[in-house]
Design an enzyme around this catalytic site. Structure first.
Site, mmCIF file in Angstrom:
data_model
loop_
_atom_site.group_PDB
_atom_site.id
_atom_site.type_symbol
_atom_site.label_atom_id
_atom_site.label_comp_id
_atom_site.label_asym_id
_atom_site.label_seq_id
_atom_site.Cartn_x
_atom_site.Cartn_y
_atom_site.Cartn_z
ATOM 1 C CD GLU A 36 -26.065 29.435 -27.370
ATOM 2 O OE1 GLU A 36 -26.428 30.318 -26.433
ATOM 3 O OE2 GLU A 36 -25.943 29.417 -28.524
ATOM 4 C CB CYS A 69 -28.679 29.021 -19.768
ATOM 5 S SG CYS A 69 -29.636 28.260 -21.036
HETATM 6 P P1 NAP Z 1 -19.234 24.449 -16.625
HETATM 7 O O1 NAP Z 1 -18.781 24.027 -15.079
HETATM 8 O O2 NAP Z 1 -18.843 25.809 -17.259
HETATM 9 O O3 NAP Z 1 -19.304 23.235 -17.270
HETATM 10 C C1 NAP Z 1 -19.675 23.271 -18.702
HETATM 11 C C2 NAP Z 1 -18.704 22.146 -19.549
HETATM 12 O O4 NAP Z 1 -17.500 22.979 -19.558
HETATM 13 C C3 NAP Z 1 -18.425 21.012 -18.870
HETATM 14 O O5 NAP Z 1 -18.210 19.932 -19.894
HETATM 15 C C4 NAP Z 1 -17.185 21.124 -18.266
HETATM 16 O O6 NAP Z 1 -16.539 19.963 -17.773
HETATM 17 C C5 NAP Z 1 -16.516 22.061 -19.225
HETATM 18 N N1 NAP Z 1 -15.467 22.880 -18.458
HETATM 19 C C6 NAP Z 1 -15.236 23.252 -17.205
HETATM 20 N N2 NAP Z 1 -13.998 23.914 -17.119
HETATM 21 C C7 NAP Z 1 -13.569 24.022 -18.294
HETATM 22 C C8 NAP Z 1 -12.374 24.836 -18.889
HETATM 23 N N3 NAP Z 1 -11.539 25.246 -17.957
HETATM 24 N N4 NAP Z 1 -11.895 24.621 -20.125
HETATM 25 C C9 NAP Z 1 -12.875 23.928 -20.771
HETATM 26 N N5 NAP Z 1 -13.911 23.321 -20.674
HETATM 27 C C10 NAP Z 1 -14.301 23.506 -19.442
HETATM 28 O O7 NAP Z 1 -20.786 24.766 -16.464
HETATM 29 P P2 NAP Z 1 -21.931 23.954 -15.698
HETATM 30 O O8 NAP Z 1 -21.937 24.216 -14.325
HETATM 31 O O9 NAP Z 1 -22.040 22.505 -16.342
HETATM 32 O O10 NAP Z 1 -23.489 24.393 -16.555
HETATM 33 C C11 NAP Z 1 -24.171 25.600 -15.937
HETATM 34 C C12 NAP Z 1 -23.660 27.039 -16.796
HETATM 35 O O11 NAP Z 1 -23.896 26.794 -17.951
HETATM 36 C C13 NAP Z 1 -24.783 28.138 -16.200
HETATM 37 O O12 NAP Z 1 -24.015 29.360 -16.125
HETATM 38 C C14 NAP Z 1 -25.665 28.120 -17.448
HETATM 39 O O13 NAP Z 1 -26.411 29.211 -17.481
HETATM 40 C C15 NAP Z 1 -24.866 27.803 -18.448
HETATM 41 N N6 NAP Z 1 -25.762 27.374 -19.587
HETATM 42 C C16 NAP Z 1 -25.927 28.081 -20.752
HETATM 43 C C17 NAP Z 1 -26.568 27.879 -21.765
HETATM 44 C C18 NAP Z 1 -26.784 28.776 -22.802
HETATM 45 O O14 NAP Z 1 -27.380 28.103 -24.168
HETATM 46 N N7 NAP Z 1 -26.365 29.997 -22.987
HETATM 47 C C19 NAP Z 1 -27.345 26.465 -21.600
HETATM 48 C C20 NAP Z 1 -27.115 25.758 -20.581
HETATM 49 C C21 NAP Z 1 -26.450 26.120 -19.765
HETATM 50 P P3 NAP Z 1 -16.293 19.286 -16.568
HETATM 51 O O15 NAP Z 1 -17.915 19.032 -16.137
HETATM 52 O O16 NAP Z 1 -15.507 18.150 -16.907
HETATM 53 O O17 NAP Z 1 -15.912 20.454 -15.500
#
Ligand code: NAP
Length: 460
Positions: free
Chosen positions: A228, A262
């Protein structure tokens, strides 16, 4: 490395936690696998009782939990309370309906007795984002625990206390040790963990980069994955829309959760005859938003989730302006401590400009003026993302025709993209794959096993 709660309203560090060691993570995975051996044999009724208890504890502790959400990631306090209620609703929904969704499904009677039996697959890893720290976890954990899987949750590093509190709720509700485990560790370690043979599937909600990393590991080790990811929802206003209502929803659609959704409405696409009126009224409303402390019920726009997020958003705005975009409103950081960004409207956006292609995760609206309905659809689809979208028109049949041509996982007519326990949620294109919520959300990490009973006959 330590993981910290930094209050984005002040940018002050509130609390630090040590990351789990490799040994501790290994023990947690082993415990989750052991718990699966027991949990897969429990009845749906037993699983439902536990989930209802978790939901009821969540409601009981709503106020305290909401304060932690707001302190860790800056959401307005009323919205944080709303998130707790929604999360409890989702957990109750799967507890109430899970057995029905997972009941044996009979197949063509010509095959004699043949049916699909839904079985759990094992330990799952959920990698979750900070923007809805309880709701996102509820969407993943509740259906999977109802199926009979056990879950490891790697929550976002900026909301460590939310992660710990969620695990506490399950433990206090009587969950067996290892059914729900919070993994306090960094994101990169989550991708590495996918290789562990005891883990049978992985679900990630977050950015494209994190999604690609998890999907690569899932592909390499042949595990089922659900992603997602981000979105850049179009919000189309047609000439026959109720403009005042569209403006009200535009403000909610863009600014809900301080713009960090998102499925926030991010690209406002107005057809020529009503474009000026919409833009004037939209700008007027955004310019009057009360920006401030998210704990204060009078505040309408709080900070971004972190200083890093605010710096990134300001950089996207400034790169867009360098590329030719105009700032109609805001465009700068708010002159106060904390990760605040002004409510902003960008216009004159064209292909090649950063804001045209990138997801803007915060209170920045992109405005587009187009000739007609067809041009609006073409522009809406000119995005790498395919999460949600909305169309405003008084003609519902027209709205459905437009919705049909929008290449996303969800389209709402006369409402911004929204969420509820019984509505499926998910995207296409670079917004990911798979679905959460509704009956579809219980269908991802399950073995749909065919069982067929044959007459005893001689094979020759
Ligand atoms: P993010 O940086 O990708 O973090 C999300 C999760 O992924 C965190 O637990 C993060 O851990 C982990 N993560 C980061 N790098 C990783 C890697 N290389 N391998 C595995 N896991 C990793 O995203 P965010 O900034 O928290 O969230 C914002 C994004 O999420 C936006 O793009 C938003 O649109 C999207 N989102 C989508 C939905 C949907 O349902 N489609 C819902 C909500 C949000 P750490 O925090 O430890 O880095």
């Amino acid at each position: 490395m330590s993981i910290q709660t930094i209050n984005p309203s002040t940018n002050k560090t509130e609390k630090s936690f040590e990351e789990m060691t490799e040994k501790a993570v290994d023990a947690a995975v082993a415990q989750a696998a052991k718990a699966f051996d027991h949990w897969k044999k429990t009845s749906y009724a037993e699983r439902a009782t536990l989930l209802h208890k978790v939901a009821s504890l969540m409601r009981e502790k709503k106020s305290a939990l909401a304060k932690i959400i707001t302190m860790e990631m800056g959401k307005l306090i009323a919205q944080a309370e709303g998130e707790i209620t929604l999360s409890a609703d989702i957990i109750d929904y799967y507890a109430t309906n899970g057995a029905k969704f997972l009941a044996d499904k009979s197949l063509n009677p010509e095959h004699g007795q043949a049916f699909i039996r839904y079985s759990p697959i094992g330990v799952l890893l959920g990698v979750e984002p900070w923007n809805f720290p309880f709701y996102q976890v509820a969407r993943f954990a509740a259906p999977n625990i109802m199926i009979g899987n056990t879950v490891l949750v790697k929550h976002a590093s900026i909301v460590p206390q939310c992660g710990i509190l969620l695990e506490d709720l399950f433990r206090d509700a009587g969950a067996p040790h290892g059914l729900y485990t919070n993994l306090l560790m960094s994101g990169k370690r989550a991708s590495t963990l996918v290789s562990d043979e005891r883990i049978k599937g992985v679900s990630l909600t977050g950015s494209e980069a994190a999604g690609a990393s998890i999907a690569a590991a899932a592909g390499k080790y042949l595990k089922k994955s659900v992603l997602e990811l981000g979105g850049s929802d179009a919000f189309i206003i047609l000439e026959d829309a109720d403009i005042d209502q569209a403006v009200e929803w535009a403000v909610v659609g863009r600014m809900n959760n301080n713009g960090e959704c998102c499925v926030a409405a991010k690209r406002f696409i107005a057809v020529e005859p009503i474009a000026d009126e919409f833009l004037r009224k939209f700008k007027d409303k955004l310019s009057k938003l009360v920006v401030g402390d998210p704990m204060d019920p009078a505040t309408q726009l709080g900070p971004l989730s972190s200083e890093e997020a605010a710096v990134q958003l300001e950089d996207q705005v400034s790169r867009s302006v360098k590329g030719g975009a105009k700032v109609l409103l805001g465009g700068k950081r708010v002159d106060r401590a904390g990760a605040f960004m002004q409510p902003t409207i960008l216009t004159d956006l064209k292909p090649g400009i950063a804001a045209y292609h990138e997801e803007l995760f915060g209170p920045v609206a992109s405005f587009y003026r187009v000739k007609d309905e067809q041009a609006a659809i073409v522009l809406a689809n000119d995005s790498p993302f395919g999460l949600g979208g909305s169309v405003f028109t008084k003609d519902i049949e027209r709205g459905k025709r437009v919705a049909d041509q929008i290449d996303t996982g969800m389209v709402f007519i006369n409402h911004p993209t929204w969420t509820q326990a019984d509505l499926p949620f998910g995207g296409t294109k670079r917004s990911g794959y798979g679905r959460e919520l509704s009956e579809l959300g219980i269908d991802e990490f399950v073995n749909k096993k065919l069982i067929r009973v044959s007459e005893l006959t001689d094979p020759f």
